[in-house]
Design a protein around this motif. Structure first.
Motif, PDB file in Angstrom:
ATOM      1  N   VAL A 154       0.843  -1.204   0.000  1.00  0.00           N
ATOM      2  CA  VAL A 154       0.000   0.000   0.000  1.00  0.00           C
ATOM      3  C   VAL A 154       0.874   1.248   0.000  1.00  0.00           C
ATOM      4  N   ASN A 155       1.889   1.263   0.854  1.00  0.00           N
ATOM      5  CA  ASN A 155       2.741   2.446   0.961  1.00  0.00           C
ATOM      6  C   ASN A 155       3.744   2.544  -0.190  1.00  0.00           C
ATOM      7  N   ALA A 156       4.141   1.402  -0.743  1.00  0.00           N
ATOM      8  CA  ALA A 156       4.995   1.445  -1.933  1.00  0.00           C
ATOM      9  C   ALA A 156       4.248   2.062  -3.113  1.00  0.00           C
ATOM     10  N   THR A 157       2.981   1.703  -3.262  1.00  0.00           N
ATOM     11  CA  THR A 157       2.152   2.293  -4.319  1.00  0.00           C
ATOM     12  C   THR A 157       1.965   3.774  -4.077  1.00  0.00           C
ATOM     13  N   ASN A 158       1.717   4.133  -2.818  1.00  0.00           N
ATOM     14  CA  ASN A 158       1.542   5.539  -2.463  1.00  0.00           C
ATOM     15  C   ASN A 158       2.816   6.348  -2.727  1.00  0.00           C
ATOM     16  N   MET A 159       3.953   5.780  -2.383  1.00  0.00           N
ATOM     17  CA  MET A 159       5.218   6.493  -2.547  1.00  0.00           C
ATOM     18  C   MET A 159       5.667   6.563  -4.001  1.00  0.00           C
ATOM     19  N   SER A 160       5.132   5.689  -4.845  1.00  0.00           N
ATOM     20  CA  SER A 160       5.499   5.731  -6.267  1.00  0.00           C
ATOM     21  C   SER A 160       4.727   6.804  -7.023  1.00  0.00           C
ATOM     22  N   ASP A 161       3.748   7.418  -6.368  1.00  0.00           N
ATOM     23  CA  ASP A 161       2.892   8.404  -7.039  1.00  0.00           C
ATOM     24  C   ASP A 161       3.594   9.760  -7.066  1.00  0.00           C
ATOM     25  N   GLY A 162       4.703   9.822  -7.816  1.00  0.00           N
ATOM     26  CA  GLY A 162       5.525  11.034  -7.806  1.00  0.00           C
ATOM     27  C   GLY A 162       5.516  11.816  -9.098  1.00  0.00           C
TER      28      GLY A 162
END
Length: 361
Positions: A154-162
């Motif tokens: 979940v947080n990897a997906t969130n952090m990839s939203d750059g």
């Protein structure tokens, strides 16, 4: 021929409903988001122009939900998935509006995971034959392992939203990866749901990338967390074979190949931040897409390069599953080490320049 067998008339109708619903949701939600200030305001680290509505995730959610309600019966697993994913979405919306603390978000994600585990009985009980020495079973330790893994994705997906289109496109690559590994096994479970999810993403991506409208929208924390959560549970279900464990469509190691780039990148970024004495969740410009931009690539070329690499990693994982399954985990580790080596050559620590950019108001 296989696609014709899988894509039935009912699935075509459901996909059309998802596509239209997601598109209409963007139209309806845009003025509402502006009115309630559900927008992303440019700062020193966020270098977009104007206040951008954070409704991409909501549009995907509406597309999926309306299509499911219109075309499918709600069985237990689907019910618990919708309930827990809705909790994640609401938490993300609150975060987009008021900035929830990191540990509050993680607590809510853990609660959503436990709802899924309790309601469906599905969790990561087996890691498969990772070392070529027999299947590794976790037993009840699989429950905390699952919670940790889902929160991680979940947080990897969130952090990839750059950058524009990146998080949504990486989810599409993961869905394609599932189809690749299912073709290896010949078991096409959840094909209809994954296709529905992919179709619901299309209006968001076309709008976010300014292909059908100059008025952009962003995914928001609600969207990236929602997509990461849904994807995580689909991958768990397919790699574990459901509560009975008898209907496995892909090997557990194949899960990592589907989401290889965001998982590896997030893992390395967290290490870099910890080495710099920073919180692993403190934003900076040390992600892979930032490094590509520092090499002189623009946002669209960066997106293209990352998608090509992600597709190559999926292809490599599929090839390993075909020719040498027992070595798949080892090759994944080698790929990770190769990326670490490249990052070290580029500068292992989070640089002062990156920290300054991250802290800019």
């Amino acid at each position: 021929m296989l696609i014709d067998m899988l894509v039935t008339t009912e699935l075509w109708q459901a996909n059309l409903i998802a596509l239209v619903s997601a598109f209409l949701a963007i139209k309806v939600l845009r003025p509402i988001a502006i009115y309630f200030n559900l927008v992303d305001i440019p700062t020193g680290r966020k270098q977009h122009v104007g206040n951008i509505p954070l409704i991409g995730g909501l549009s995907v959610y509406v597309g999926i939900l309306v299509a499911i309600l219109a075309a499918y019966p709600i069985h237990d697993k689907l019910f618990y998935l919708l309930v827990s994913a809705s909790l994640i979405l609401v938490a993300g919306l609150v975060d987009d509006l008021k900035q929830l603390g990191v540990w509050v978000r993680i607590l809510i994600q853990a609660i959503a995971c436990l709802i899924m585990i309790k309601g469906t009985g599905i969790y990561v009980e087996s890691l498969g034959d990772l070392l070529g020495m027999g299947e590794i079973h976790l037993g009840q330790w699989g429950i905390p392992f699952t919670v940790f893994g889902v929160i991680g994705l979940v947080n990897a997906t969130n952090m990839s939203d750059g950058i524009d289109g990146l998080a949504g496109s990486l989810v599409l690559v993961a869905i394609l990866g599932v189809f690749v590994f299912e073709s290896v096994s010949g078991n096409y479970r959840l094909f209809d749901f994954l296709l529905l999810m992919a179709v619901a993403l299309v209006p968001y991506l076309l709008t976010n990338l300014a292909i059908i409208s100059k008025r952009k929208i962003f995914l928001g924390d609600a969207g990236s967390m929602f997509l990461g959560f849904i994807l995580a549970w689909v991958l768990i279900e397919l790699s574990q074979g459901g509560p009975s464990g008898l209907d496995k469509a892909m090997e557990p190691i194949s899960v990592l190949w589907c989401v290889a780039l965001p998982v590896i990148d997030t893992f390395i970024v967290i290490i870099k931040r910890l080495k710099a004495g920073r919180s692993p969740f403190h934003p900076d410009r040390s992600h892979f897409h930032h490094m590509l931009q520092d090499l002189g690539l623009g946002p669209r070329k960066t997106l293209l390069v990352m998608l090509i690499i992600s597709l190559l990693l999926v292809a490599l994982g599929g090839l390993m599953q075909l020719i040498w399954p027992a070595a798949s985990a080892s090759v994944f580790v080698l790929v990770t080490l190769g990326y670490i080596y490249w990052v070290k050559r580029r500068g292992w620590s989070v640089t002062a320049k990156n920290l300054k950019q991250a802290d800019a108001p």
